[in-house]
Scaffold this active site. Structure first.
Site, PDB file in Angstrom:
ATOM      1  N   GLU A 120     -15.136  50.441   3.578  1.00  0.00           N
ATOM      2  CA  GLU A 120     -16.023  49.752   4.528  1.00  0.00           C
ATOM      3  C   GLU A 120     -15.215  48.705   5.277  1.00  0.00           C
ATOM      4  O   GLU A 120     -14.258  48.172   4.728  1.00  0.00           O
ATOM      5  CB  GLU A 120     -17.125  48.964   3.787  1.00  0.00           C
ATOM      6  CG  GLU A 120     -18.060  49.749   2.934  1.00  0.00           C
ATOM      7  CD  GLU A 120     -18.729  48.841   1.893  1.00  0.00           C
ATOM      8  OE1 GLU A 120     -19.248  47.777   2.256  1.00  0.00           O
ATOM      9  OE2 GLU A 120     -18.705  49.214   0.710  1.00  0.00           O
ATOM     10  N   LYS A 122     -14.392  44.991   6.508  1.00  0.00           N
ATOM     11  CA  LYS A 122     -14.694  43.669   5.962  1.00  0.00           C
ATOM     12  C   LYS A 122     -15.115  42.807   7.146  1.00  0.00           C
ATOM     13  O   LYS A 122     -14.284  42.353   7.947  1.00  0.00           O
ATOM     14  CB  LYS A 122     -13.469  43.076   5.271  1.00  0.00           C
ATOM     15  CG  LYS A 122     -13.748  41.764   4.573  1.00  0.00           C
ATOM     16  CD  LYS A 122     -12.558  41.348   3.716  1.00  0.00           C
ATOM     17  CE  LYS A 122     -12.860  40.142   2.859  1.00  0.00           C
ATOM     18  NZ  LYS A 122     -13.278  38.967   3.597  1.00  0.00           N
ATOM     19  N   ASP A 124     -16.342  39.744   9.350  1.00  0.00           N
ATOM     20  CA  ASP A 124     -15.965  38.336   9.275  1.00  0.00           C
ATOM     21  C   ASP A 124     -17.177  37.474   9.591  1.00  0.00           C
ATOM     22  O   ASP A 124     -17.399  37.071  10.720  1.00  0.00           O
ATOM     23  CB  ASP A 124     -14.822  38.067  10.257  1.00  0.00           C
ATOM     24  CG  ASP A 124     -14.043  36.841   9.845  1.00  0.00           C
ATOM     25  OD1 ASP A 124     -14.348  36.278   8.773  1.00  0.00           O
ATOM     26  OD2 ASP A 124     -13.143  36.444  10.591  1.00  0.00           O
ATOM     27  N   TYR A 232     -23.782  45.441   2.124  1.00  0.00           N
ATOM     28  CA  TYR A 232     -22.666  46.124   1.447  1.00  0.00           C
ATOM     29  C   TYR A 232     -22.805  46.207  -0.065  1.00  0.00           C
ATOM     30  O   TYR A 232     -21.868  46.573  -0.753  1.00  0.00           O
ATOM     31  CB  TYR A 232     -21.323  45.511   1.843  1.00  0.00           C
ATOM     32  CG  TYR A 232     -21.198  44.020   1.642  1.00  0.00           C
ATOM     33  CD1 TYR A 232     -21.264  43.437   0.374  1.00  0.00           C
ATOM     34  CD2 TYR A 232     -20.990  43.186   2.741  1.00  0.00           C
ATOM     35  CE1 TYR A 232     -21.134  42.078   0.197  1.00  0.00           C
ATOM     36  CE2 TYR A 232     -20.867  41.817   2.577  1.00  0.00           C
ATOM     37  CZ  TYR A 232     -20.936  41.267   1.295  1.00  0.00           C
ATOM     38  OH  TYR A 232     -20.814  39.921   1.126  1.00  0.00           O
ATOM     39  N   LYS A 320      -6.430  43.187   3.899  1.00  0.00           N
ATOM     40  CA  LYS A 320      -6.603  42.331   5.068  1.00  0.00           C
ATOM     41  C   LYS A 320      -5.764  42.796   6.257  1.00  0.00           C
ATOM     42  O   LYS A 320      -4.679  43.343   6.102  1.00  0.00           O
ATOM     43  CB  LYS A 320      -6.198  40.879   4.709  1.00  0.00           C
ATOM     44  CG  LYS A 320      -6.996  40.269   3.580  1.00  0.00           C
ATOM     45  CD  LYS A 320      -8.420  39.978   3.962  1.00  0.00           C
ATOM     46  CE  LYS A 320      -8.597  38.666   4.635  1.00  0.00           C
ATOM     47  NZ  LYS A 320      -8.637  37.491   3.778  1.00  0.00           N
ATOM     48  N   CYS A 414       6.403  17.299  41.221  1.00  0.00           N
ATOM     49  CA  CYS A 414       6.498  18.702  40.798  1.00  0.00           C
ATOM     50  C   CYS A 414       7.755  18.877  39.947  1.00  0.00           C
ATOM     51  O   CYS A 414       8.850  18.485  40.358  1.00  0.00           O
ATOM     52  CB  CYS A 414       6.564  19.606  42.028  1.00  0.00           C
ATOM     53  SG  CYS A 414       6.979  21.305  41.620  1.00  0.00           S
ATOM     54  N   CYS A 417      10.271  21.189  42.222  1.00  0.00           N
ATOM     55  CA  CYS A 417      10.873  20.781  43.496  1.00  0.00           C
ATOM     56  C   CYS A 417      10.795  19.277  43.742  1.00  0.00           C
ATOM     57  O   CYS A 417      11.340  18.791  44.720  1.00  0.00           O
ATOM     58  CB  CYS A 417      10.216  21.530  44.654  1.00  0.00           C
ATOM     59  SG  CYS A 417       8.539  20.958  44.999  1.00  0.00           S
ATOM     60  N   CYS A 444       1.094  21.166  43.565  1.00  0.00           N
ATOM     61  CA  CYS A 444       2.329  20.674  44.159  1.00  0.00           C
ATOM     62  C   CYS A 444       2.200  20.915  45.657  1.00  0.00           C
ATOM     63  O   CYS A 444       1.854  22.020  46.089  1.00  0.00           O
ATOM     64  CB  CYS A 444       3.511  21.451  43.598  1.00  0.00           C
ATOM     65  SG  CYS A 444       4.950  21.451  44.678  1.00  0.00           S
ATOM     66  N   CYS A 450       9.003  24.728  47.661  1.00  0.00           N
ATOM     67  CA  CYS A 450       9.074  24.649  46.204  1.00  0.00           C
ATOM     68  C   CYS A 450       9.512  26.010  45.682  1.00  0.00           C
ATOM     69  O   CYS A 450       8.848  27.030  45.938  1.00  0.00           O
ATOM     70  CB  CYS A 450       7.704  24.276  45.629  1.00  0.00           C
ATOM     71  SG  CYS A 450       7.637  24.375  43.827  1.00  0.00           S
TER      72      CYS A 450
HETATM   73  S1  IVH Z   1     -18.040  43.208  -1.463  1.00  0.00           S
HETATM   74  C1  IVH Z   1     -17.906  41.942  -5.727  1.00  0.00           C
HETATM   75  N1  IVH Z   1     -17.949  44.295   0.940  1.00  0.00           N
HETATM   76  O1  IVH Z   1     -15.859  39.261   1.839  1.00  0.00           O
HETATM   77  C2  IVH Z   1     -17.762  42.320  -4.296  1.00  0.00           C
HETATM   78  N2  IVH Z   1     -17.600  41.962   0.759  1.00  0.00           N
HETATM   79  O2  IVH Z   1     -13.845  38.145  -0.165  1.00  0.00           O
HETATM   80  C3  IVH Z   1     -18.316  41.335  -3.349  1.00  0.00           C
HETATM   81  N3  IVH Z   1     -17.263  40.821   2.901  1.00  0.00           N
HETATM   82  O3  IVH Z   1     -17.901  37.102   0.016  1.00  0.00           O
HETATM   83  C4  IVH Z   1     -18.087  41.542  -1.941  1.00  0.00           C
HETATM   84  N4  IVH Z   1     -17.469  42.603   4.167  1.00  0.00           N
HETATM   85  O4  IVH Z   1     -18.613  37.738   2.395  1.00  0.00           O
HETATM   86  C5  IVH Z   1     -17.831  43.163   0.218  1.00  0.00           C
HETATM   87  N5  IVH Z   1     -17.933  45.373   2.994  1.00  0.00           N
HETATM   88  C6  IVH Z   1     -17.831  44.256   2.274  1.00  0.00           C
HETATM   89  C7  IVH Z   1     -17.608  43.007   2.883  1.00  0.00           C
HETATM   90  C8  IVH Z   1     -17.479  41.882   2.083  1.00  0.00           C
HETATM   91  C9  IVH Z   1     -17.271  41.298   4.153  1.00  0.00           C
HETATM   92  C10 IVH Z   1     -17.037  39.413   2.542  1.00  0.00           C
HETATM   93  C11 IVH Z   1     -18.116  38.828   1.677  1.00  0.00           C
HETATM   94  C12 IVH Z   1     -17.452  38.348   0.428  1.00  0.00           C
HETATM   95  C13 IVH Z   1     -16.022  38.267   0.853  1.00  0.00           C
HETATM   96  C14 IVH Z   1     -15.141  38.577  -0.360  1.00  0.00           C
END
Ligand code: IVH
Length: 784
Positions: A120, A122, A124, A232, A320, A414, A417, A444, A450
């Site tokens: 999945e 991650k 932000d 998630y 990451k 400037c 120049c 300028c 210039c």
């Molecule tokens: S699973 C025990 N799945 O990342 C597992 N976390 O560093 C718990 N996050 O606090 C998290 N996307 O805020 C999981 N697809 C995803 C996620 C996800 C973002 C964030 C979440 C968590 C942090 C963990």
């Protein structure tokens, strides 16, 4: 049907549409229909307040503000994830999983048992927990420290894609789902634009915007923010849902909870890595920001077997992406001089890798931006590089400001120049009054003397969309300028073979080619030539408008700002830039030299017909911006008094025949000033000189081919702007209206045309697509 039944039916329907829209990504009804149902429900609930329930779709507007958030203990702790940064880290994770599950590890041929993983993105944003009891949303909480979070129930209820009530059946009586609350990239842009408009705080990135929006004690504010939720996982559940993670998420989706569209299976770590690379390549194109991907062992039995280490699961890892933001130090602020002389501050940074690229400079745009950020030399700043965008300084870390940090000063001279640097002024004219305020940009005044401006001017002049002189790059331009061989664009035409061949990187053949290209550039169209001059604020489109409307360089050079504002898309600011450019003696000299060097402008000709038709004496009076005299007042004046001379000479009594007391007085006051008289006469003289004839004031429409007709433009036109299409039509005598009726003669419909086109078809009106319209214009001697 009773009100109660109708309310219940509306809620079910709205819920279904919400589900199709947010969870399935397949809208089931047009927005307008949704709004209609929603408003009907709102009205019914207002009539029968005792029928309002907390799970009604109307209840997402936020409630009374709280004094503080309540603490909430998480029955099942909200954990965090271990991180992998390199591929090797992920392979190491894979080995630990295989070992932990007691599976044979991969042998030399790579043939081990492969573990099934879920993949999945991650997201932000912020982790939240949503608690459903008997299918009803009863609580929302932040992660907090993992054991205790804050009760943000009223806030999560405002998030559009969080179901207030679960769909279908069979859900556990207690179901706690977990996921991320975030703001999409587009939502973030919209939010910041709206904040800036009302002078509110703007956010540094979508994550901060999401955090700031979710942790609001006033949930009405949260309701106005574009928050989204993506699920998630689960926390406490009163009965098992499925045997694997992916099946759990699919089941949650069926109950109406939004899950990621990017959810996939991967057999083994190598497939996980392929997923990571694939999403990485698509990262910029995703609608939301992600900081990596999350891999989880799919089988829940295997998850249990692997268990936890400290506060991290052994069965999951976050892989990451390189960070978009980094901290670095502002070593210095230098000033760069651009083509139009704008002096732009640039931060010299301690080099730092951001999203895989080393960044050592970032533009600070202008002095207002420096003031907004409060950047000092020596500050530690957050810089951000998202996608292909140039690095931006987002924020100063004030706590880290050293004692010897220095404020940034704009130089008086400037840096290239030595000419004087002036602050630009913003001139606004409105209601006969001119207000001058200080602009954010400094310039300028050296112009082509210039070297920085000269180099940029030449680079622009030779560029493909300007004079299209092939075979000369930035490096050679710098050399030509530095060696004093070129002092203005006109000097290009004096270059000799010996001078060119002596440049770095030039041999006999390339030198000859360049000289030929320079020669070949001497027959530009008028529009290209105007664009190549590099007039501030005049891009290709404006250059084309000038060329097409005025037809000759001489007219463009002479045009007064007020006359220029008769042209489509040219406002007073740009008109003044154009006028000032041509008034400047140095620029005049360069143009003379260019013409003297053998320049032959290709399509000089007559003034465009539509321009001639768009000018009237009343229009002129209206452009003078006399207080309380608008277009109608101007027309009354002209109708009564007939000529500019008569209007200037008129006394209070004459004027009162056309206007009421206040505007009549304003006109007299205005023309008392000899400068105003002179200006009005100069505009009139110029318009007449350009081919206007006011004596035939009424001729505007009568006698023109489309006189008496009403046309409507709808949809988007691809080969001309709507304004230009409108001008062409008006030039032919038509009136251009905003809505279709039985009185409409013809509708021009571009792609995306909607209800207006439908109506035109219903009424059996004549409809032209863009090609047919262009052919039609051609028949009336209008070419694009
Ligand atoms: S699973 C025990 N799945 O990342 C597992 N976390 O560093 C718990 N996050 O606090 C998290 N996307 O805020 C999981 N697809 C995803 C996620 C996800 C973002 C964030 C979440 C968590 C942090 C963990």
């Amino acid at each position: 049907m009773t009100a109660e039944e109708r309310i219940s039916k509306l809620r079910t329907d709205l819920d279904k549409h919400n589900y199709s829209y947010y969870v399935l990504d397949e809208p089931s009804v047009p927005d307008a229909e949704y709004d209609r149902l929603f408003n009907e429900l709102k009205a019914l609930e207002a009539e029968h307040p005792h029928l309002v329930t907390p799970d009604s779709p109307t209840q997402r507007v936020g409630g009374a503000a709280l004094a503080a958030f309540q603490q909430i203990r998480h029955e099942v702790p909200m954990l965090s994830l271990g991180n992998a940064f390199e591929e090797a880290d992920l392979r190491e994770f894979g080995r630990r999983v295989t070992e932990g599950l007691d599976l044979p590890s991969a042998d030399l041929l790579g043939e081990g048992a492969s573990v099934d993983y879920s993949c999945e993105p991650k997201l932000d944003g912020l982790a939240v927990s949503l608690l459903y009891r008997d299918g009803q949303l009863v609580q929302g909480a932040t992660r907090g420290d993992g054991s205790t979070g804050e009760d943000i129930s009223s806030n999560v209820r405002t998030i559009r894609n969080v179901p207030l009530k679960l769909h279908g059946r069979g859900w556990p009586q207690v179901l706690e789902v977990r996921g991320e609350v975030f703001i999409s990239k587009a939502g973030f842009e919209r939010l910041n634009a709206a904040q800036a408009e009302v002078g509110g705080k703007t956010f540094a990135n979508p994550r901060n915007a999401a955090a700031g929006s979710l942790r609001q004690l006033d949930s009405k504010i949260t309701a106005s923010r574009p928050l989204e939720f993506c699920c998630y996982g689960v926390g406490q559940i009163s009965k098992p849902i499925a045997l694997s993670h992916i099946d759990t998420l699919q089941q949650l989706k069926a109950w109406g909870l939004p899950i990621s569209r990017e959810l996939r299976h991967a057999a083994g770590v190598e497939e996980c890595l392929a997923y990571y690379r694939d999403i990485g390549e698509r990262r910029n194109a995703l609608a939301y920001e992600i900081d990596g991907v999350v891999f989880k062992v799919n089988s829940l039995a295997s998850q249990r077997e692997l268990g936890f280490r400290a506060r991290e699961p052994r069965w999951a890892i976050a892989h990451k992406f390189p960070a978009l933001e980094e901290l670095t130090e502002v070593l210095d602020v230098e000033f760069q001089v651009g083509r139009t002389g704008a002096v732009t501050p640039v931060a010299r940074l301690r080099p730092v890798k951001v999203a895989g690229v080393t960044v050592s400079n970032a533009t600070l745009h202008n002095m207002d931006e420096i003031a907004r950020l409060d950047v000092h030399i020596g500050d530690t700043v957050i810089i951000r590089r998202a996608g292909d965008v140039i690095p931006q300084v987002m924020q100063v870390v004030l706590e880290r400001r050293p004692d010897d940090a220095r404020a940034v000063q704009i130089p008086h001279q400037c840096p290239v120049c030595g000419s004087h640097v002036e602050r630009t002024q913003l001139v606004k004219r409105s209601k006969g009054r001119t207000t001058i305020s200080e602009g954010a940009v400094y310039r300028c005044v050296g112009r082509l003397s210039c070297a920085a401006q000269l180099k940029q001017a030449i680079i622009h002049y030779v560029s493909r969309r300007a004079m299209d002189i092939d075979g000369i790059g930035e490096k050679s331009v710098e050399q030509l300028v530095d060696e004093g061989l070129i002092r203005s664009p006109a000097d290009l035409y004096q270059l000799t073979f010996d001078q060119v061949v002596a440049l770095e990187g030039f041999a006999e053949v390339s030198s000859n080619k360049l000289l030929e290209a320079i020669k070949a550039s001497q027959k530009p169209t008028l529009a290209r030539f105007i664009y190549a001059l590099g007039i501030p604020d005049v891009g290709e489109e404006t250059a084309k408008v000038l060329a097409r409307s005025l037809g000759s360089l001489a007219r463009v050079q002479a045009a007064l700002p007020q006359v220029l504002t008769y042209l489509p898309d040219i406002g007073l600011e740009v008109a003044h830039e154009i006028h000032n450019f041509f008034q400047d003696p140095h620029n005049q000299q360069v143009i003379e030299q260019l013409l003297a060097s053998g320049m032959q402008l290709q399509d000089e000709g007559e003034l465009a017909a539509e321009f001639a038709a768009s000018t009237t004496l009343a229009g002129l009076i209206a452009k003078l911006d006399i207080a309380s005299v608008g277009p109608t007042g101007a027309e009354k004046l002209v109708a009564k008094l007939g000529s500019l001379d008569a209007i200037i000479a008129a006394d209070g009594i004459d004027l009162r025949q056309a206007l009421s007391a206040k505007p009549a007085e304003a006109v007299r006051e205005f023309f008392k000033d000899p400068e105003h008289q002179q200006l009005a006469r100069a505009i009139e003289a110029q318009l007449l000189d350009f081919g206007m004839h006011w004596s035939s004031e009424k001729k505007t429409a009568a006698g023109l081919p489309l006189a008496g007709q009403t046309w409507v433009l709808t949809g988007s036109l691809e080969r001309m702007s709507r304004d230009i299409a409108k001008d062409h039509l008006e030039g032919l005598g038509a009136k251009v209206a905003g809505s279709v009726s039985s009185k409409t003669h013809c509708v021009v419909a571009g792609p995306g045309a909607g209800s207006k086109l439908t109506k035109a078809n219903e009424l059996g009106l004549k409809v032209l697509d863009e090609d047919a319209f262009i052919t039609f214009l051609g028949e009336h001697s209008i070419t694009l």
